[in-house]
Design an enzyme around this catalytic site. Structure first.
Site, PDB file in Angstrom:
ATOM      1  N   HIS A 185       0.805  -1.236   0.000  1.00 19.85           N
ATOM      2  CA  HIS A 185       0.000   0.000   0.000  1.00 19.85           C
ATOM      3  C   HIS A 185       0.831   1.276   0.000  1.00 19.85           C
ATOM      4  CE1 HIS A 185       0.850  -0.225   4.334  1.00 19.85           C
ATOM      5  NE2 HIS A 185       0.650   1.085   4.341  1.00 19.85           N
TER       6      HIS A 185
HETATM    7  C1  UD1 Z   1      -2.209   5.725   5.161  1.00 21.38           C
HETATM    8  C2  UD1 Z   1      -0.939   6.307   5.768  1.00 21.38           C
HETATM    9  C3  UD1 Z   1       0.142   5.241   5.814  1.00 21.38           C
HETATM   10  C4  UD1 Z   1      -0.344   3.989   6.522  1.00 21.38           C
HETATM   11  C5  UD1 Z   1      -1.645   3.515   5.898  1.00 21.38           C
HETATM   12  C6  UD1 Z   1      -2.200   2.377   6.696  1.00 21.38           C
HETATM   13  C7  UD1 Z   1      -0.592   8.696   5.303  1.00 21.38           C
HETATM   14  C8  UD1 Z   1       0.166   9.674   4.506  1.00 21.38           C
HETATM   15  N1  UD1 Z   1      -0.444   7.414   4.953  1.00 21.38           N
HETATM   16  O1  UD1 Z   1      -1.914   5.378   3.813  1.00 21.38           O
HETATM   17  O2  UD1 Z   1       1.260   5.744   6.523  1.00 21.38           O
HETATM   18  O3  UD1 Z   1       0.635   2.993   6.411  1.00 21.38           O
HETATM   19  O4  UD1 Z   1      -2.598   4.590   5.904  1.00 21.38           O
HETATM   20  O5  UD1 Z   1      -3.090   1.610   5.964  1.00 21.38           O
HETATM   21  O6  UD1 Z   1      -1.284   9.056   6.204  1.00 21.38           O
HETATM   22  N2  UD1 Z   1      -9.181   4.772   0.460  1.00 21.38           N
HETATM   23  C9  UD1 Z   1     -10.426   4.206   0.349  1.00 21.38           C
HETATM   24  N3  UD1 Z   1     -11.076   3.872   1.493  1.00 21.38           N
HETATM   25  C10 UD1 Z   1     -10.580   4.075   2.729  1.00 21.38           C
HETATM   26  C11 UD1 Z   1      -9.310   4.679   2.827  1.00 21.38           C
HETATM   27  C12 UD1 Z   1      -8.623   5.022   1.691  1.00 21.38           C
HETATM   28  O7  UD1 Z   1     -10.937   3.989  -0.756  1.00 21.38           O
HETATM   29  O8  UD1 Z   1     -11.239   3.729   3.737  1.00 21.38           O
HETATM   30  C13 UD1 Z   1      -8.429   5.086  -0.780  1.00 21.38           C
HETATM   31  C14 UD1 Z   1      -8.669   6.500  -1.303  1.00 21.38           C
HETATM   32  O9  UD1 Z   1      -8.665   6.442  -2.693  1.00 21.38           O
HETATM   33  C15 UD1 Z   1      -7.426   7.228  -0.810  1.00 21.38           C
HETATM   34  C16 UD1 Z   1      -6.357   6.153  -0.853  1.00 21.38           C
HETATM   35  O10 UD1 Z   1      -7.029   4.951  -0.515  1.00 21.38           O
HETATM   36  O11 UD1 Z   1      -7.111   8.331  -1.612  1.00 21.38           O
HETATM   37  C17 UD1 Z   1      -5.210   6.389   0.108  1.00 21.38           C
HETATM   38  O12 UD1 Z   1      -5.682   6.580   1.440  1.00 21.38           O
HETATM   39  P1  UD1 Z   1      -4.848   7.477   2.492  1.00 21.38           P
HETATM   40  O13 UD1 Z   1      -5.502   7.402   3.803  1.00 21.38           O
HETATM   41  O14 UD1 Z   1      -4.605   8.826   1.922  1.00 21.38           O
HETATM   42  O15 UD1 Z   1      -3.449   6.786   2.534  1.00 21.38           O
HETATM   43  P2  UD1 Z   1      -3.061   5.266   2.746  1.00 21.38           P
HETATM   44  O16 UD1 Z   1      -2.424   4.762   1.514  1.00 21.38           O
HETATM   45  O17 UD1 Z   1      -4.228   4.522   3.296  1.00 21.38           O
HETATM   46  N1  UDP Z   2      -4.117  -5.568   8.707  1.00 16.01           N
HETATM   47  C1  UDP Z   2      -5.394  -6.119   8.813  1.00 16.01           C
HETATM   48  N2  UDP Z   2      -6.033  -6.477   7.661  1.00 16.01           N
HETATM   49  C2  UDP Z   2      -5.482  -6.343   6.430  1.00 16.01           C
HETATM   50  C3  UDP Z   2      -4.171  -5.786   6.338  1.00 16.01           C
HETATM   51  C4  UDP Z   2      -3.530  -5.401   7.502  1.00 16.01           C
HETATM   52  O1  UDP Z   2      -5.914  -6.270   9.912  1.00 16.01           O
HETATM   53  O2  UDP Z   2      -6.139  -6.699   5.428  1.00 16.01           O
HETATM   54  C5  UDP Z   2      -3.416  -5.180   9.943  1.00 16.01           C
HETATM   55  C6  UDP Z   2      -2.065  -5.823  10.121  1.00 16.01           C
HETATM   56  O3  UDP Z   2      -2.190  -7.094  10.719  1.00 16.01           O
HETATM   57  C7  UDP Z   2      -1.340  -4.815  10.992  1.00 16.01           C
HETATM   58  C8  UDP Z   2      -1.876  -3.490  10.498  1.00 16.01           C
HETATM   59  O4  UDP Z   2      -3.123  -3.792   9.859  1.00 16.01           O
HETATM   60  O5  UDP Z   2      -1.697  -4.979  12.352  1.00 16.01           O
HETATM   61  C9  UDP Z   2      -0.921  -2.865   9.526  1.00 16.01           C
HETATM   62  O6  UDP Z   2      -1.543  -1.823   8.868  1.00 16.01           O
HETATM   63  P1  UDP Z   2      -1.094  -1.275   7.438  1.00 16.01           P
HETATM   64  O7  UDP Z   2      -0.329  -2.316   6.722  1.00 16.01           O
HETATM   65  O8  UDP Z   2      -2.307  -0.727   6.795  1.00 16.01           O
HETATM   66  O9  UDP Z   2      -0.197   0.001   7.820  1.00 16.01           O
HETATM   67  P2  UDP Z   2       1.294   0.223   8.312  1.00 16.01           P
HETATM   68  O10 UDP Z   2       1.575  -0.675   9.441  1.00 16.01           O
HETATM   69  O11 UDP Z   2       2.194   0.005   7.137  1.00 16.01           O
HETATM   70  O12 UDP Z   2       1.299   1.666   8.689  1.00 16.01           O
END
Ligand code: UD1
Ligand code: UDP
Length: 380
Positions: free
Chosen positions: A219
């Site tokens: 991601h």
């Molecule tokens: C965010 C965090 C990242 C973290 C991750 C955990 C920032 C800059 N990044 O990344 O550090 O590791 O969360 O998962 O804060 N979207 C949906 N539904 C949702 C959420 C997001 O469709 O419920 C889509 C949208 O198109 C959005 C994109 O995902 O633009 C990215 O979401 P965003 O929260 O901006 O960043 P993450 O990649 O989730």
């Molecule tokens: N996780 C989850 N379901 C998923 C993917 C991740 O419950 O489909 C959990 C995972 O076990 C861990 C956390 O989400 O505890 C990690 O989150 P993510 O990878 O979104 O973000 P990051 O840790 O890189 O910030």
């Protein structure tokens, strides 16, 4: 003592659940913390949000700011204004933020400008890749924080290099990792309760590590939003999937980009599924032959569950997992990934440091420090 907890993204619900549980335990004694939960709304799909509140019994948010997705500046800006309004109304003694997302930075900045002390859980992590949004968020948050709760000794050392050390105005402590607390508590429950393997068509009579599948997640913006990198990684996963199933719970960002580049039909050997709940994820992780990921949390979970991990990045904040031999930085080249994954089994023989991420009591320690310092940081 009144505190505000700010969350917004999937891993923060998991981290905050551990602290909320410790607060609830404390509240059974004479001392009390009133926790007010603010959800920025950064993540909002049911499988990125509500499922964690339900499964981990996180208290319902007292304030839901409904910020949603957007560019970094727009998303962070919206959060800032809305968090400020809540903090002015609630006037907590302290604000707790987690990790390195935009919700973390917005929470820390809004609080610091109102002269409310910030407690940062997972302080001191560094990838030293300045192009990562998360590196900007964690760096700024650490420099705005009064209480810095580090998960490892390395994190404390990283802060020291930037001149952040414990003194009369600041607490800097290695308390251990709150995600380790969670996994210790939930992994046995997950083994018993989760039916994900059956649901995905695996023969549950063979739910051991020999249940042959790899688990993948992706991601990070630098991987998903660059079609060359995304295709290069998916090519490797697809090739691996020719012989052994590869399960890939899709983060919505990744799903969006795979659709944009029409890759679903190209990579038929990858079993793409919706994001799964925490218990299902722990079950999938524990029983995988190996994990391929760019997630921070999942690198550590692989280490704790003793599953080899291949990190689809060139650097990591979680160096301890790499030094132990259980995690390998494989980058994003198709050939490089395949070559390393072929030798996954050999990684199981590496020794792992004892208590590198604490003793499973990080949340308790944090809550104790908060309560011990109640009233100490009124004048920042
Ligand atoms: C965010 C965090 C990242 C973290 C991750 C955990 C920032 C800059 N990044 O990344 O550090 O590791 O969360 O998962 O804060 N979207 C949906 N539904 C949702 C959420 C997001 O469709 O419920 C889509 C949208 O198109 C959005 C994109 O995902 O633009 C990215 O979401 P965003 O929260 O901006 O960043 P993450 O990649 O989730
Ligand atoms: N996780 C989850 N379901 C998923 C993917 C991740 O419950 O489909 C959990 C995972 O076990 C861990 C956390 O989400 O505890 C990690 O989150 P993510 O990878 O979104 O973000 P990051 O840790 O890189 O910030």
């Amino acid at each position: 003592m009144k505190i505000v907890t700010i969350v917004g993204a999937r891993p923060q619900f998991i981290k905050a659940a551990a602290i909320s549980q410790a607060i609830q335990k404390l509240n059974k004694t004479k001392r009390r913390i009133q926790e007010i939960l603010v959800h920025t709304g950064q993540h909002y799909d049911t499988m990125m949000d509500k499922v964690f509140f339900e499964e981990l019994k996180v208290p319902k948010p007292d304030y839901h700011l409904g910020v949603g997705s957007g560019s970094h500046a727009k998303q962070t800006g919206k959060m800032l204004g809305r968090i400020e309004m809540v903090l002015e109304k609630v006037r907590p003694e302290m604000v707790i933020v987690y990790g390195d997302t935009n919700s973390t930075l917005a929470g820390a900045l809004a609080a610091a400008k109102l002269k409310i002390p910030v407690a940062h859980v997972e302080a001191g992590l560094r990838s030293y890749n300045p192009a990562m949004a998360e590196e900007i968020n964690r760096l700024l948050t650490d420099h705005l924080s009064t209480l810095l709760f580090c998960p490892t000794d390395q994190a404390v050392r990283n802060l020291l290099k930037e001149g952040i050390r414990e003194d009369s105005k600041r607490i800097v402590k290695n308390v251990g990792d709150v995600m380790y607390d969670s996994i210790l508590y939930y992994s046995k429950i997950a083994e018993k309760r989760s039916t994900i393997l059956k649901h995905l068509g695996f023969d549950t009579r063979h739910e051991t590590r020999d249940t042959s599948y790899y688990l993948a997640t992706l991601h990070r913006a630098e991987n998903t939003d660059d079609p060359k990198r995304l295709k290069s990684i998916c090519r490797a996963l697809n090739k691996i999937g020719e012989e052994t199933p590869i399960i890939f719970p899709l983060h919505p960002r990744t799903k969006k980009m795979i659709k944009v580049y029409h890759l679903f039909s190209e990579f038929k050997n990858i079993k793409f599924v919706e994001p799964v709940s925490y218990l299902d994820m722990l079950k999938l992780e524990k029983n995988a032959k190996a994990i391929l990921t760019d997630s921070g949390g999942i690198q550590k979970e692989a280490y704790w569950l003793k599953v080899p991990c291949f990190t689809l990045r060139n650097e990591t904040e979680w160096l301890e997992t790499v030094k132990s031999g259980w995690n390998v930085l494989v980058g994003v080249s198709t050939g490089g990934i395949i070559k390393e994954v072929n030798h996954a089994e050999g990684r199981r023989r590496y020794l792992r440091g004892n208590k590198v991420f604490g003793d499973g009591k990080a949340s308790q320690k944090i809550v104790q420090i908060l309560i011990n310092h109640s009233g100490s940081f009124d004048e920042r």
